[in-house]
Design an enzyme around this catalytic site. Structure first.
Site, PDB file in Angstrom:
ATOM      1  N   ASP A  29     -37.418  -0.390 -20.894  1.00  0.00           N
ATOM      2  CA  ASP A  29     -36.738  -1.648 -20.579  1.00  0.00           C
ATOM      3  C   ASP A  29     -36.939  -1.966 -19.098  1.00  0.00           C
ATOM      4  O   ASP A  29     -36.822  -1.088 -18.235  1.00  0.00           O
ATOM      5  CB  ASP A  29     -35.247  -1.552 -20.910  1.00  0.00           C
ATOM      6  CG  ASP A  29     -34.583  -2.907 -20.973  1.00  0.00           C
ATOM      7  OD1 ASP A  29     -34.173  -3.325 -22.068  1.00  0.00           O
ATOM      8  OD2 ASP A  29     -34.481  -3.571 -19.906  1.00  0.00           O
ATOM      9  N   ASN A  84     -28.316  -5.570 -30.325  1.00  0.00           N
ATOM     10  CA  ASN A  84     -27.526  -6.737 -29.959  1.00  0.00           C
ATOM     11  C   ASN A  84     -27.891  -7.836 -30.964  1.00  0.00           C
ATOM     12  O   ASN A  84     -29.070  -8.043 -31.251  1.00  0.00           O
ATOM     13  CB  ASN A  84     -27.853  -7.185 -28.536  1.00  0.00           C
ATOM     14  CG  ASN A  84     -27.415  -6.145 -27.511  1.00  0.00           C
ATOM     15  OD1 ASN A  84     -26.459  -5.413 -27.735  1.00  0.00           O
ATOM     16  ND2 ASN A  84     -28.129  -6.065 -26.396  1.00  0.00           N
ATOM     17  N   GLN A  91     -27.673 -10.789 -27.418  1.00  0.00           N
ATOM     18  CA  GLN A  91     -29.124 -10.767 -27.666  1.00  0.00           C
ATOM     19  C   GLN A  91     -29.811 -11.863 -26.853  1.00  0.00           C
ATOM     20  O   GLN A  91     -29.386 -13.025 -26.875  1.00  0.00           O
ATOM     21  CB  GLN A  91     -29.406 -10.965 -29.166  1.00  0.00           C
ATOM     22  CG  GLN A  91     -30.882 -10.806 -29.510  1.00  0.00           C
ATOM     23  CD  GLN A  91     -31.166 -10.878 -31.002  1.00  0.00           C
ATOM     24  OE1 GLN A  91     -30.276 -11.097 -31.821  1.00  0.00           O
ATOM     25  NE2 GLN A  91     -32.428 -10.731 -31.345  1.00  0.00           N
ATOM     26  N   VAL A  93     -33.588 -11.602 -26.473  1.00  0.00           N
ATOM     27  CA  VAL A  93     -34.955 -11.707 -26.999  1.00  0.00           C
ATOM     28  C   VAL A  93     -34.874 -11.693 -28.524  1.00  0.00           C
ATOM     29  O   VAL A  93     -34.391 -10.714 -29.115  1.00  0.00           O
ATOM     30  CB  VAL A  93     -35.844 -10.550 -26.487  1.00  0.00           C
ATOM     31  CG1 VAL A  93     -37.245 -10.675 -27.067  1.00  0.00           C
ATOM     32  CG2 VAL A  93     -35.886 -10.531 -24.958  1.00  0.00           C
ATOM     33  N   HIS A  97     -35.148  -5.498 -31.874  1.00  0.00           N
ATOM     34  CA  HIS A  97     -35.432  -4.307 -31.062  1.00  0.00           C
ATOM     35  C   HIS A  97     -34.199  -3.431 -31.033  1.00  0.00           C
ATOM     36  O   HIS A  97     -33.069  -3.919 -31.010  1.00  0.00           O
ATOM     37  CB  HIS A  97     -35.851  -4.683 -29.638  1.00  0.00           C
ATOM     38  CG  HIS A  97     -34.937  -5.643 -28.965  1.00  0.00           C
ATOM     39  ND1 HIS A  97     -34.922  -6.990 -29.249  1.00  0.00           N
ATOM     40  CD2 HIS A  97     -33.971  -5.445 -28.036  1.00  0.00           C
ATOM     41  CE1 HIS A  97     -33.989  -7.578 -28.513  1.00  0.00           C
ATOM     42  NE2 HIS A  97     -33.398  -6.662 -27.777  1.00  0.00           N
ATOM     43  N   HIS A  99     -32.240  -0.683 -28.889  1.00  0.00           N
ATOM     44  CA  HIS A  99     -32.093  -0.089 -27.551  1.00  0.00           C
ATOM     45  C   HIS A  99     -31.832   1.417 -27.718  1.00  0.00           C
ATOM     46  O   HIS A  99     -30.955   1.814 -28.496  1.00  0.00           O
ATOM     47  CB  HIS A  99     -30.891  -0.686 -26.810  1.00  0.00           C
ATOM     48  CG  HIS A  99     -31.042  -2.129 -26.441  1.00  0.00           C
ATOM     49  ND1 HIS A  99     -31.436  -2.536 -25.187  1.00  0.00           N
ATOM     50  CD2 HIS A  99     -30.853  -3.270 -27.156  1.00  0.00           C
ATOM     51  CE1 HIS A  99     -31.466  -3.868 -25.140  1.00  0.00           C
ATOM     52  NE2 HIS A  99     -31.116  -4.338 -26.329  1.00  0.00           N
TER      53      HIS A  99
END
Ligand code: AMP
Length: 104
Positions: A29, A84, A91, A93, A97, A99
């Protein structure tokens, strides 16, 4: 239009990759919220958990097992896994995904 993460996966935008396979990649990240912070990203650009379909079950399990493998490889003593979901869920993006936040 390609998502930010599709552009990263296709090499149009640089990123620090820590893992790649035929179904997903993992990158560091850019703005880490823990001593180690990776994003496990499916190659399939599903926008979020909200859009998941029955057929994505194995893919989501694969993201979790990939995170487990990375946590072992990087010798995290403890870690958090987080999705998220939606703007109000933090969120930013809209390409699914997971994390992986790790502590040694
Ligand atoms: P989320 O808020 O769940 O959508 O998470 C998006 C994450 O992507 C954030 O933690 C950002 O720091 C991270 N991020 C955004 N742009 C990049 C990038 N170019 N490379 C790596 N991580 C990024």
């Amino acid at each position: 239009m390609k998502t930010l993460f599709t552009k990263i996966i296709e090499g149009e935008i640089p990123a620090d990759f820590v893992y790649k396979d035929e179904h997903c990649v993992a990158i560091k990240d850019i703005n880490p919220k823990a001593p180690s912070h990776f994003l496990v990203i499916p190659r399939k650009p599903i926008p979020s958990i909200i859009e998941l379909e029955e057929q994505d079950k194995e893919l989501v399990a694969h993201l979790i097992f990939t995170a487990q493998k990375l946590a072992q490889e990087h010798a995290f003593e403890g870690y958090k896994l987080q999705f998220n979901v939606g703007k109000k869920g933090g969120q930013e993006v809209f390409h699914l995904h997971l994390h992986l936040l790790g502590w040694k």
